[in-house]
Design a protein around this motif. Structure first.
Motif, PDB file in Angstrom:
ATOM      1  N   THR A  87      -8.022  45.337  -5.059  1.00 54.08           N
ATOM      2  CA  THR A  87      -7.264  46.562  -4.751  1.00 54.08           C
ATOM      3  C   THR A  87      -5.896  45.660  -3.972  1.00 54.08           C
ATOM      4  N   ASP A  88      -4.932  46.211  -3.754  1.00 52.45           N
ATOM      5  CA  ASP A  88      -3.813  45.759  -3.142  1.00 52.45           C
ATOM      6  C   ASP A  88      -3.617  46.581  -1.628  1.00 52.45           C
ATOM      7  N   SER A  89      -4.660  47.245  -1.206  1.00 54.49           N
ATOM      8  CA  SER A  89      -4.681  48.044  -0.153  1.00 54.49           C
ATOM      9  C   SER A  89      -5.666  47.614   0.742  1.00 54.49           C
ATOM     10  N   PHE A  90      -5.362  47.167   1.924  1.00 54.41           N
ATOM     11  CA  PHE A  90      -6.258  46.487   2.884  1.00 54.41           C
ATOM     12  C   PHE A  90      -7.275  47.999   3.438  1.00 54.41           C
ATOM     13  N   GLU A  91      -7.008  48.920   3.548  1.00 52.98           N
ATOM     14  CA  GLU A  91      -7.509  50.053   4.081  1.00 52.98           C
ATOM     15  C   GLU A  91      -8.519  50.337   2.883  1.00 52.98           C
ATOM     16  N   GLU A  92      -8.158  50.109   1.729  1.00 52.67           N
ATOM     17  CA  GLU A  92      -9.254  50.579   0.697  1.00 52.67           C
ATOM     18  C   GLU A  92     -10.265  49.351   0.550  1.00 52.67           C
ATOM     19  N   TYR A  93      -9.906  47.994   0.844  1.00 53.16           N
ATOM     20  CA  TYR A  93     -10.913  46.887   1.172  1.00 53.16           C
ATOM     21  C   TYR A  93     -11.909  47.261   2.196  1.00 53.16           C
ATOM     22  N   LEU A  94     -11.485  47.636   3.408  1.00 56.73           N
ATOM     23  CA  LEU A  94     -12.415  48.075   4.494  1.00 56.73           C
ATOM     24  C   LEU A  94     -13.200  49.354   3.826  1.00 56.73           C
ATOM     25  N   ALA A  95     -12.694  50.236   3.419  1.00 60.56           N
ATOM     26  CA  ALA A  95     -13.350  51.356   3.001  1.00 60.56           C
ATOM     27  C   ALA A  95     -14.493  51.155   1.828  1.00 60.56           C
ATOM     28  N   ALA A  96     -14.323  49.956   1.434  1.00 56.56           N
ATOM     29  CA  ALA A  96     -15.443  49.645   0.221  1.00 56.56           C
ATOM     30  C   ALA A  96     -16.627  48.704   0.817  1.00 56.56           C
ATOM     31  N   LEU A  97     -16.168  48.358   2.188  1.00 59.79           N
ATOM     32  CA  LEU A  97     -17.250  47.628   2.761  1.00 59.79           C
ATOM     33  C   LEU A  97     -18.370  48.586   3.121  1.00 59.79           C
ATOM     34  N   PRO A  98     -19.900  47.755   3.070  1.00 65.06           N
ATOM     35  CA  PRO A  98     -21.074  48.704   3.721  1.00 65.06           C
ATOM     36  C   PRO A  98     -20.708  49.065   5.047  1.00 65.06           C
ATOM     37  N   ALA A 155     -10.648  38.020  21.939  1.00 68.63           N
ATOM     38  CA  ALA A 155      -9.710  38.836  20.942  1.00 68.63           C
ATOM     39  C   ALA A 155     -10.047  38.756  19.698  1.00 68.63           C
ATOM     40  N   ALA A 156     -11.149  38.381  19.177  1.00 70.37           N
ATOM     41  CA  ALA A 156     -11.963  38.238  17.743  1.00 70.37           C
ATOM     42  C   ALA A 156     -10.848  37.569  16.899  1.00 70.37           C
ATOM     43  N   LEU A 157     -10.215  36.116  17.585  1.00 70.33           N
ATOM     44  CA  LEU A 157      -9.128  35.685  16.655  1.00 70.33           C
ATOM     45  C   LEU A 157      -9.710  35.272  15.201  1.00 70.33           C
ATOM     46  N   TYR A 158     -10.612  34.610  14.868  1.00 68.98           N
ATOM     47  CA  TYR A 158     -11.118  34.211  14.032  1.00 68.98           C
ATOM     48  C   TYR A 158     -11.117  35.324  12.815  1.00 68.98           C
ATOM     49  N   HIS A 159     -11.882  36.322  13.021  1.00 73.98           N
ATOM     50  CA  HIS A 159     -11.743  37.586  12.253  1.00 73.98           C
ATOM     51  C   HIS A 159     -10.508  38.087  11.715  1.00 73.98           C
ATOM     52  N   ASN A 160      -9.471  38.454  12.822  1.00 78.34           N
ATOM     53  CA  ASN A 160      -8.035  38.806  12.632  1.00 78.34           C
ATOM     54  C   ASN A 160      -7.294  38.002  11.555  1.00 78.34           C
ATOM     55  N   LEU A 161      -7.499  36.624  12.084  1.00 81.49           N
ATOM     56  CA  LEU A 161      -6.717  35.610  11.164  1.00 81.49           C
ATOM     57  C   LEU A 161      -7.103  35.782   9.633  1.00 81.49           C
ATOM     58  N   HIS A 162      -8.527  35.777   9.400  1.00 78.77           N
ATOM     59  CA  HIS A 162      -8.986  36.012   8.128  1.00 78.77           C
ATOM     60  C   HIS A 162      -8.457  37.463   7.633  1.00 78.77           C
ATOM     61  N   TYR A 163      -8.463  38.494   8.460  1.00 77.76           N
ATOM     62  CA  TYR A 163      -7.820  39.769   7.877  1.00 77.76           C
ATOM     63  C   TYR A 163      -6.460  39.495   7.343  1.00 77.76           C
ATOM     64  N   ALA A 164      -5.609  39.152   8.262  1.00 82.84           N
ATOM     65  CA  ALA A 164      -4.401  38.856   8.066  1.00 82.84           C
ATOM     66  C   ALA A 164      -4.218  38.042   6.805  1.00 82.84           C
ATOM     67  N   ALA A 165      -4.811  36.970   6.422  1.00 86.22           N
ATOM     68  CA  ALA A 165      -4.980  36.346   5.246  1.00 86.22           C
ATOM     69  C   ALA A 165      -4.976  37.198   4.214  1.00 86.22           C
ATOM     70  N   VAL A 166      -6.253  37.929   4.157  1.00 91.04           N
ATOM     71  CA  VAL A 166      -6.468  38.834   2.945  1.00 91.04           C
ATOM     72  C   VAL A 166      -5.473  39.809   2.835  1.00 91.04           C
ATOM     73  N   ARG A 167      -4.622  40.190   3.851  1.00 93.09           N
ATOM     74  CA  ARG A 167      -3.397  41.192   3.674  1.00 93.09           C
ATOM     75  C   ARG A 167      -2.674  40.232   3.041  1.00 93.09           C
ATOM     76  N   LEU A 168      -2.340  39.222   3.286  1.00 91.99           N
ATOM     77  CA  LEU A 168      -1.281  38.282   2.710  1.00 91.99           C
ATOM     78  C   LEU A 168      -1.396  37.890   1.353  1.00 91.99           C
ATOM     79  N   ALA A 169      -2.746  37.859   1.007  1.00 89.61           N
ATOM     80  CA  ALA A 169      -3.134  37.699  -0.480  1.00 89.61           C
ATOM     81  C   ALA A 169      -2.890  38.812  -1.546  1.00 89.61           C
ATOM     82  N   MET A 170      -3.168  39.795  -0.669  1.00 90.53           N
ATOM     83  CA  MET A 170      -3.189  41.115  -1.494  1.00 90.53           C
ATOM     84  C   MET A 170      -1.588  41.400  -1.828  1.00 90.53           C
TER      85      MET A 170
END
Length: 420
Positions: free
Chosen positions: A184-195, A309-324
């Protein structure tokens, strides 16, 4: 030149720039940015570990048909590539006889990414035998006793398996790669699809970051002015790493900063901190793009606030958004921190080493000791009791996706301790 009995012959070249024009672009996977020519050119300009590089160019009837990159380590430090338990056991030897921990090695494949032979078609056994023989001949000439085909997935290893076995190589499990499919190209849809639990954890970490108003994440296409600030954050991560086969330097990062296909996901802290200037870089994830694929190549963190600040996770979430946003179908991350990545939805891509030694006795010792040691290190890194299959799968879609929920609490505690 290494002539074959049939139509094949192998040349040894010492730079990616010596390859025939356009060959690399024709053979390299279009959707794997780690296999772009600029990455290999950047490696050659830097001092990230190997003393030199080479490329086996396979020709058939005079036409170039395959390329195998090589990295030359005349004195690889053994205690840099083993786990923390083994490093503690080797510490007395390092103090008393450090030369015994230096292993001359020829690494075949990619120093920084998944190993493969670049070829338009899988090589037949004759071509495979010639390539393996050429690698062993180069190892003898350079006095590199250990030869390693590093991090090959089963489908890429399959055409070489018989020639490698005939030449005395044995297989050992490698750490898996991590790949997140982006349907998907929607980060919210990606989150919603997680367990349910990973979804709750992801939203909690996003809220944790948002609760610190001084922190901002930006995506930068030009970031050479930040290079002096990247290395200290990167070294903080490497100081906590179990293995340091490669350590990126200023020259490598500068070369990638000049590559139009690179982006820096950068986190700045605009809030005042004691002894710090405003707009301080506190974290980054270097991202590369090619075709339909993206890679979060290397990360740097300021551990004074990484956990809070959960930097590790949020940097990866930003990379996922960027890839989308770039229309990518998948993004790959490094072979580290498996619990948070599987919780993000990453699949683990099975990989293998094929290894030998030029002398029979060291080869027998390696064959006896390394496979179980690497299997144990892999299981420990994954936080799971299971072991890989005894033989790599030839299925190109081979994946194994361990259930992160079974060890979620333990994984979270491990990640928290690492962030501290």
């Amino acid at each position: 030149m290494h002539p074959g009995r049939g139509p094949y012959r192998v040349e040894v070249l010492r730079s990616v720039g010596e390859l025939p024009p356009g060959l690399w672009e024709r053979l390299a996977p279009a959707d794997d940015p780690m296999w772009s020519r600029p990455v290999f050119a950047a490696l050659e300009r830097s001092r990230v570990g190997p003393a030199g590089y080479a490329y086996l160019l396979l020709r058939r009837g005079g036409e170039p048909v395959a390329v195998l990159p090589l990295s030359l380590f005349p004195d690889l430090q053994l205690d840099r590539i083993v786990g923390p338990h083994e490093r503690r056991l080797l510490a007395p030897l390092r103090r008393r006889a450090p030369r015994l921990l230096r292993v001359p090695m020829l690494l075949c494949g990619h120093l920084l990414g998944q190993g493969r032979l670049l070829a338009a078609q899988p090589p037949d056994e004759e071509a495979g035998r010639l390539l393996v023989a050429a690698a062993l001949d180069l190892a003898r000439r350079e006095r590199l006793g250990t030869v390693l085909f590093k991090d090959f997935a089963g489908p890429d290893l399959a055409p070489l398996r018989t020639p490698l076995t005939e030449a005395g190589f044995f297989l050992a499990p490698a750490l898996p790669d991590t790949e997140l499919a982006l349907p998907t190209d929607s980060f919210e849809e990606y989150l919603a699809a997680l367990p349910a639990k990973p979804r709750r954890n992801a939203r909690a970490k996003i809220r944790c970051f948002a609760a610190r108003p001084g922190l901002r994440i930006e995506v930068l296409a030009e970031f050479d002015h930040l290079l002096p600030h990247l290395l200290p954050l990167y070294r903080q991560v490497m100081d906590r790493a179990d293995q340091t086969l490669d350590v990126l330097d200023h020259a490598f990062l500068a070369a990638l900063a000049a590559d139009p296909a690179s982006r820096l996901v950068a986190c700045f802290d605009d809030g005042p901190q004691p002894g710090c200037e405003r707009r301080q870089l506190v974290g980054f994830l270097l991202c590369l793009f090619s075709g339909n694929g993206a890679t979060g190549a290397r990360i740097g963190l300021d551990y004074r606030l990484a956990h809070q600040a959960a930097l590790y996770h949020n940097l990866h979430y930003a990379a996922v958004r960027l890839a989308m946003a770039n229309g990518c179908g998948h993004i790959r991350f490094a072979q580290t921190a498996y619990p948070p990545k599987t919780e993000m939805g990453c699949a683990l891509v099975e990989q293998w080493h094929a290894m030998t030694h030029l002398r029979p006795l060291p080869r027998a010792v390696l064959r006896h000791l390394l496979p179980p040691a690497l299997a144990a290190a892999r299981a420990q890194a994954l936080g799971l009791p299971d072991r890989p299959s005894e033989r790599p799968s030839d299925n190109r879609s081979a994946r194994f996706s361990p259930n992160p929920l079974a060890t979620a609490r333990r994984s979270e505690e491990r990640t928290s301790r690492a962030a501290r």
